[in-house]
Every structure is written in structure tokens, then in C-alpha cells.
Design a protein around this motif. Structure first.
Motif, mmCIF file in Angstrom:
data_model
loop_
_atom_site.group_PDB
_atom_site.id
_atom_site.type_symbol
_atom_site.label_atom_id
_atom_site.label_comp_id
_atom_site.label_asym_id
_atom_site.label_seq_id
_atom_site.Cartn_x
_atom_site.Cartn_y
_atom_site.Cartn_z
ATOM 1 N N PRO A 7 -18.143 56.568 -60.729
ATOM 2 C CA PRO A 7 -17.316 57.781 -60.639
ATOM 3 C C PRO A 7 -16.149 57.715 -61.627
ATOM 4 C CG PRO A 7 -16.813 56.295 -58.833
ATOM 5 C CD PRO A 7 -17.976 55.679 -59.562
ATOM 6 N N ARG A 62 -27.533 62.158 -49.092
ATOM 7 C CA ARG A 62 -27.435 62.635 -50.476
ATOM 8 C C ARG A 62 -28.097 61.651 -51.434
ATOM 9 N NH1 ARG A 62 -21.839 64.391 -53.677
ATOM 10 N NH2 ARG A 62 -22.853 64.904 -55.668
ATOM 11 N N PHE A 63 -27.807 60.375 -51.259
ATOM 12 C CA PHE A 63 -28.391 59.333 -52.113
ATOM 13 C C PHE A 63 -29.916 59.300 -51.954
ATOM 14 C CE2 PHE A 63 -29.904 55.077 -52.992
ATOM 15 C CZ PHE A 63 -29.214 54.712 -54.139
ATOM 16 N N GLU A 102 -25.555 67.983 -53.422
ATOM 17 C CA GLU A 102 -24.098 67.988 -53.253
ATOM 18 C C GLU A 102 -23.704 68.783 -52.009
ATOM 19 O OE1 GLU A 102 -20.040 69.225 -55.731
ATOM 20 O OE2 GLU A 102 -22.006 69.295 -56.721
ATOM 21 N N TYR A 147 -21.339 61.296 -68.705
ATOM 22 C CA TYR A 147 -22.379 61.717 -67.767
ATOM 23 C C TYR A 147 -23.493 62.496 -68.471
ATOM 24 C CZ TYR A 147 -19.124 60.185 -64.199
ATOM 25 O OH TYR A 147 -18.279 59.409 -63.438
ATOM 26 N N GLU A 184 -22.903 66.835 -48.557
ATOM 27 C CA GLU A 184 -21.583 66.334 -48.204
ATOM 28 C C GLU A 184 -20.572 67.462 -48.009
ATOM 29 O OE1 GLU A 184 -20.693 62.002 -49.376
ATOM 30 O OE2 GLU A 184 -21.274 62.983 -51.264
ATOM 31 N N ARG A 197 -23.077 59.229 -60.699
ATOM 32 C CA ARG A 197 -21.674 59.672 -60.692
ATOM 33 C C ARG A 197 -21.048 59.506 -59.319
ATOM 34 N NH1 ARG A 197 -19.766 65.199 -63.598
ATOM 35 N NH2 ARG A 197 -17.505 64.913 -63.438
ATOM 36 N N ARG A 198 -21.794 59.784 -58.282
ATOM 37 C CA ARG A 198 -21.239 59.766 -56.924
ATOM 38 C C ARG A 198 -21.065 58.347 -56.405
ATOM 39 N NH1 ARG A 198 -19.541 58.713 -52.793
ATOM 40 N NH2 ARG A 198 -19.674 59.793 -50.779
ATOM 41 N N PHE A 199 -22.004 57.451 -56.670
ATOM 42 C CA PHE A 199 -21.989 56.142 -56.022
ATOM 43 C C PHE A 199 -21.779 54.959 -56.975
ATOM 44 C CE2 PHE A 199 -24.587 58.866 -53.270
ATOM 45 C CZ PHE A 199 -23.927 58.694 -52.064
ATOM 46 N N HIS A 207 -25.781 63.118 -61.168
ATOM 47 C CA HIS A 207 -24.693 63.702 -60.380
ATOM 48 C C HIS A 207 -24.659 63.178 -58.952
ATOM 49 C CE1 HIS A 207 -21.551 66.612 -59.579
ATOM 50 N NE2 HIS A 207 -22.208 67.056 -58.529
ATOM 51 N N ASP A 208 -25.824 62.968 -58.347
ATOM 52 C CA ASP A 208 -25.873 62.600 -56.932
ATOM 53 C C ASP A 208 -25.955 61.098 -56.680
ATOM 54 O OD1 ASP A 208 -25.861 65.281 -55.878
ATOM 55 O OD2 ASP A 208 -27.906 65.475 -56.623
ATOM 56 N N ALA A 220 -23.483 60.756 -46.902
ATOM 57 C CA ALA A 220 -23.557 60.060 -48.183
ATOM 58 C C ALA A 220 -24.934 59.423 -48.365
ATOM 59 C CB ALA A 220 -22.465 59.010 -48.270
#
Length: 657
Positions: free
Chosen positions: A435, A127-128, A112, A442, A115, A430-432, A426-427, A124
Motif C-alpha cells: 500500500p 476481498r483477498f 472493493e 501500480y 469492505e 495494493r490492499r495487502f 488493486h485488491d 478483508a
């Protein structure tokens, strides 16, 4: 009667009580952990330093750890433990710099932060990519080797046993007793990690550390006493190494007179060169520098001394954990405040190096005397530790030692499941992907990810050879990114492309060496085993430390070029990051425009770093040299330990109140 009945009823009772306790912790913590993602993955950021530091020690003590240390110590002497002793140097960075910075960042996972530090699509993507890379590829290998390590212990302690045959949905299944035990442990670890999240991980880690340390100390005491004490152990090592050298010299003579491939002869000669010639060499923490050898020759580059130089001068700052390292960062971010974060890392590093090292090393040395030749053992040199356990321990103590391995194994498995799950959920998820869902959604997604991780780790374990080589492969895989991870906190010019290029090149270069080893192995008509052998370059073995230099060099040139060829991050992104974290360093106009609040983490850093080495390495060598009756080194080391801690207490800990 199956081979597992080597254990007495009291041993099984001890094992059963421990497993019930571990499962009970999961049930006890399940309600608190399921509240939200921060509770499930960081225990609400409420944990004290002693619990977090102990959890760090427990989770880095897996069932494979003493096996890998035995494997290294038996072949080259205890100096090769610098492979992990050098990690203290980046541990000191975590203590004096990054523990406070990570706590200030207030992120849920280390990815996290990407970003927070970088902007746009490159951030982004990074992170992925890093979340998938470490949660999947890295985690699969680690879970594979710890399952493999536990299986190795149980193979020696319980035997393979008779297969258990049964049917599942019409499919015939055959499972030996050892495998059944491993999967029982995996199942319990997975279950309480699912139920209790990070709360259960930390609570069980504290108990598991006490059990594992007690078991290691008891075994070391019994083993040294069995061979007649330390002095007799030294005499036994002298005799054993002399005999092993004679055998190797005879094999080399036969190879020279016969029709063997040059690389096979080179491998035998390299093995003889690396073998300690006496007890003094075996217990030396610095290998002997080769004499009358050209510095740029393969003989020098493959020597123990050059390998030692690479480990202490390059490896510590080049690897993927230089600013904290994955699950250690997770624990740092779970601390109550910055002072608890710093103290947790200090306690972890002292316990990890000064306290844990010598019980394992002593048993490894005893195993050399008791079992000089393990070339015919299917588990190889790593079997020495478990064989000492099996031969010397009686009812009760054997159960305690097995429980200590179960504790070490389960503390690592539950950590990697929870930590890897945090990355996937989370990364990535949830992020991609999804959300805006509820916190309960989660948490459930994290539980599903946990199950998937352990299944994949099991598959990798079935195809893994040397634990030591797997350990080194993982380190090499991320060895070119370390300097970027340090500089992203302190130098404004680092951008997302710096990290992307460093990580990609490290991964590709490391995999390239493994592919070369695979091609050569198959081409020689031998079965290929993952991480089973080093590649041959110019007719000579090309071991880990030389691969590391190539990977680091290529990566360094690549990411520096990419950094200056691409645009820096926007002033708005850099300003927001600096304002939140206040790292100090080379931030130019941005740093000058933002006033510091309180002391900078870089204040007195060099003196703190030196004091940290004196305290922790001083403590490590004071304990080791005292145990080995080397008083001329033990006393100065103890003085260094006291002086180092005094400085840290006055300069750092008291000022953090």
C-alpha cells in the motif's frame, strides 16, 4: 507449401490491416491510460453508454462463442441456448437495479465493495479470496477456453501446417503454423492491453463488435443461400435427423446384444433421447416434455425439458454474476453517470440476445445438413461452424470472417487481462502487500500481472477438452452464491461469512463432480481430459443441470445456516453503506433513519422487469422467427418488443434525464 496458404493474398492483407489497427490503438491510448489506476482500469469514469454497452457485447463475443453454440445446437437443438439466454434475467437486474447502485458505490473493482459493505478481517479475507479466485482460477479457465476456441477455428481454416523449428537460448522449439498464428494474436492483444489499459480495450471493442457482427451475418446469409434457402434447410434437417436417429438406434441394439458397460449403454440412450427428431424440434425454443415417464426418474431428470426448467428457473439467480458480473461491472462503473450506466446495460442486453443470436444459430443448423456426422473429427461438434466457413467462403470473404473471429478473440482476451489485472493489483497487491505506492507503480504492477495471466491461460488451453463443458463448469463453480450477491444490497442481515460459505461450498462441490468424472474416466482405462465427460451416478450420466441443482441446494442451506449462526455487520458499517449507495429494501431501522434522495431503484421494478423481458426476448424471437418464416410467432413477438420498449422509455429512461 503449408496448409495455411488456403488463404488468398487479399485475405492476408485484410488480416494484416486489422492487426496493425489493433496495435495502433494501443500506441494511441498509452499516454492517457498510464496516468493513474482509475484511468488504466476505468478510463477515468468518462465513457458514454453506447461505447460501454458495445464493449460489453464485444467482450462476451469470443472466438469460442459460436463454436459452443454450434456444439449445443447440433446435439440437442437450439433450445439449449437457454444456457445463455436465461442470463437476460440477471441482465435485467443489472439494468434496473445494479447499474445505478454500482455507479453510486464509486469503487474501482467489485471486490472493493466488500469492505464497503462488510467489516473486519472476514471482509478483508473475502476481498483477498475473491480477487484471487476470479483473477486466477476463473480467468485461467476463460482465457484457456477462448485460446482453445481460436485454435479450433484456425485448425479448420488454416490446417495444422508444417512445424516451424527454431532454437531459443539453446532450446529446440517446434511450433506449427496454427499455433504461431494464435500466439501472434495473443501477443498483440497482450501488448495493446498493456499499453492502453481500459481505454484501448473499449476503443478496440467498438470496432471489433462491428467487424464480428458483420462477419457473422455474412456467413449466415451465404450458408442459408447455399442450401437453397430456409425452406430447403428445414427439409434437409428433417432428413438428417431421421438418419442420425437410425444410426443411434442401431448402435443401441448392438450394445444391448453385446458386452458393454451399463453406463455406456445409458449414454447412448441418453444421446438418442436428446437428439431432435425433426426440423421442428431442432428450431423449437422449448423442448418437448417426455410422456409416460415418472417425474422423479433419471429418464425425466435427464430429459431436455427438465434441463430447460433448471436453466430458466434456477440458473439465472444462482450464479456468480447476478448483480452484474465482473467485467460488465467494470464497464458500468466507468460510465459518466447513473443514466449512462443504465443505458449501457440496456443496449448490451438487447444487442447480446436479440441481434447476435440468430446468425450463429443459422450457421449451426446449416452445418448439421452439410456435415451430419462429426464424430470422427478431433474437434467434435464444435468444428461445424468453422467447416461451414472454410467450405463456402471465397477469397476476401474468408479473410473478413477470419478477422471477425480475430476481433472476437482479441476483445475477450484484452478484457480478461485488464480486468484480472485490476483484481490482482488493486485488491491484493495494493490492499495487502504494497500500500501507499505511487500511481505509476501500480500501473506497472498491473502490466506485469497482465503478462502472468496470459501465460497461465495458455497452459490451461493446452489441457482443455469441450468448450461447452468448460463454459458450464465455470458457471457451476459460482452457482451457489447468486442469491447472496443480490441480498447483500437489500437485506441488512447478510454478512461476510454468508458470501464466504456460499462461494466455498459451490467451488468444492463443483470440483467434486469433476474429480468423480476424472476417477471414472481413468478407471475405465480412458485418457482424462479436463471437462471431457460428465460423471456417472447410479449408472446414469449426471450432466451439468443436475450438478447445478445439487451445488445450489447445498450452498443455499449452508450460507443460510452460516448467516444466522454468525453476527451481523456493525450498525456503523451498515449505516455507512446504506448512506452511500441508497439501495432500498429490507434495512429496518437503518433504512428508516436515512432519507432517500430521489427515486428508489426498486420503484416499479417488477413492471420494469416484465417490460425488459418483452423488449429483449420479444426482439430476439421476432428476429429469429421471421428469419425462419414462422410468422405466427414473429408478429406477436415484435408487438411485445415495441410495447416493452415503450414502457422502459416512459417509466425509466425519460425519468433518468
Amino acid at each position: 507449401m503449408i496448409a495455411a496458404m488456403q488463404l488468398a493474398i487479399i485475405d492476408w492483407c485484410i488480416i494484416g490491416v486489422y492487426l496493425i489497427f489493433a496495435l495502433g490503438v494501443g500506441l494511441m491510448c498509452r499516454k492517457r491510460a498510464s496516468a493513474n489506476s482509475e484511468e488504466y482500469y476505468l478510463a477515468g469514469r468518462k465513457l458514454p453508454w453506447w461505447a460501454l454497452g458495445t464493449s460489453m457485447v464485444a467482450t462476451t463475443f469470443a472466438a469460442d462463442t459460436p463454436l459452443a453454440i454450434t456444439e449445443m445446437s447440433r446435439t440437442k437443438g437450439i433450445w439449449e441456448n437457454w444456457f445463455w439466454w436465461n442470463w437476460l434475467l440477471y441482465g435485467l437486474l443489472a439494468i434496473f437495479l445494479f447499474s445505478r447502485l454500482w455507479r453510486r458505490a464509486e469503487v474501482l473493482t467489485e471486490n472493493e465493495l466488500l469492505e464497503l459493505r462488510y467489516g473486519g478481517k472476514p471482509a478483508a479475507f473475502l476481498r483477498f479470496f475473491k480477487a484471487g479466485y476470479f483473477a486466477l482460477l476463473y480467468n485461467f479457465i476463460v482465457l484457456g477456453w477462448v485460446i482453445n476456441g481460436m485454435s479450433s477455428v484456425l485448425t479448420v481454416m488454416l490446417g495444422n501446417g508444417e512445424p516451424l523449428a527454431f532454437e531459443v537460448a539453446g532450446w529446440a522449439v517446434s511450433l506449427d503454423f496454427r499455433e504461431a498464428m494464435v500466439w501472434l494474436l495473443v501477443g498483440i492483444s497482450t501488448l495493446y492491453a498493456l499499453l492502453s489499459g481500459f481505454w484501448g480495450v473499449v476503443v478496440t471493442d467498438v470496432i471489433q463488435f462491428v467487424i464480428a457482427m458483420a462477419g457473422a451475418v455474412v456467413l449466415a446469409w451465404v450458408a442459408v443461400d447455399h442450401v437453397g434457402g430456409v425452406d430447403e434447410l428445414m427439409h434437409g434437417l428433417d432428413r438428417t435427423f431421421a438418419e442420425k436417429a437410425q444410426v443411434l438406434e442401431a448402435e443401441i441394439a448392438d450394445a444391448r446384444s453385446g458386452d458393454v458397460a451399463p453406463e455406456q449403454l445409458a449414454a447412448l440412450e441418453s444421446k438418442l433421447d436428446l437428439l431432435p427428431k425433426s426440423a421442428g424440434e431442432a428450431i423449437s425454443v422449448v423442448p418437448v416434455m417426455p410422456k409416460d415417464v415418472p417425474l422423479m426418474s433419471f429418464e425425466f431428470l435427464n430429459s431436455s425439458f427438465f434441463q430447460f426448467l433448471v436453466l430458466v428457473l434456477v440458473m439465472w439467480w444462482s450464479n456468480h454474476a447476478t448483480d452484474g458480473g465482473g467485467y460488465l461491472i467494470q464497464r458500468t462503473m466507468a460510465a459518466r453517470n447513473e443514466r449512462h450506466a443504465l443505458a449501457a446495460n440496456l443496449w448490451y442486453n438487447f444487442a447480446n440476445y436479440a441481434l447476435r443470436t440468430w446468425p450463429w444459430v443459422l450457421v449451426a443448423l446449416v452445418s448439421i445438413v452439410l456435415f451430419p456426422d462429426l464424430s470422427g473429427n478431433p474437434l467434435g461438434e464444435k468444428a461445424g461452424y468453422s467447416m461451414v466457413m472454410n467450405q463456402l467462403l471465397g477469397p476476401g470473404l474468408k479473410g473478413l470472417l477470419i478477422v471477425s473471429f480475430l476481433a472476437a478473440f482479441m476483445s475477450t482476451v484484452d478484457t480478461h487481462l485488464n480486468w484480472g489485472s485490476s483484481y490482482l493489483v488493486h485488491d491484493i497487491y495494493r490492499r495487502f502487500m504494497r500500500p501507499g505506492k505511487s500511481e505509476r507503480h501500480y500501473v506497472v504492477a498491473g502490466q506485469v500481472a497482465t503478462v502472468g495471466l496470459i501465460v497461465a491461460g495458455a497452459i490451461i488451453a493446452k489441457n482443455m477438452g469441450s468448450i461447452e463443458k468448460a463454459w458450464k463448469f465455470v458457471m457451476a463453480m459460482g452457482s451457489g452464491i447468486g442469491l447472496v450477491l443480490i441480498l447483500r444490497w437489500f437485506w441488512w442481515r447478510i454478512n461476510a461469512w454468508s458470501e464466504i460459505s456460499a462461494l466455498a461450498v459451490s467451488f468444492l462441490a463443483t470440483c467434486g463432480f469433476e474429480v468423480l468424472a476424472a476417477v471414472q474416466t481413468i478407471g475405465a482405462g480412458e485418457p482424462y481430459v479436463l471437462f471431457g465427460r460428465d460423471p456417472i451416478v447410479a449408472g446414469h450420466p449426471f450432466p451439468f443441470h443436475l450438478q447445478l441443482l445439487v451445488v445450489v441446494g447445498i450452498s443455499l442451506l449452508t450460507w443460510l445456516g452460516v448467516t444466522f449462526a454468525t453476527r451481523p455487520e456493525s450498525p456503523e458499517k451498515l449505516t455507512a453503506f446504506y448512506t452511500k449507495v441508497r439501495p432500498g429494501g429490507w434495512w429496518g431501522a437503518i433504512g428508516a433513519a436515512i432519507p432517500d434522495e430521489g427515486r428508489a431503484v426498486t420503484q416499479h421494478f417488477l413492471l420494469n422487469f416484465i417490460a425488459g423481458m418483452a423488449f429483449i426476448w420479444g426482439g430476439m424471437f421476432a428476429i429469429g422467427y421471421a428469419v425462419l418464416h414462422q410468422w405466427s410467432w414473429a408478429i406477436p413477438s415484435a408487438i411485445a418488443m415495441v410495447a416493452g420498449f415503450a414502457w422502459i422509455w416512459i417509466s425509466v429512461l425519460k425519468r433518468e434525464d
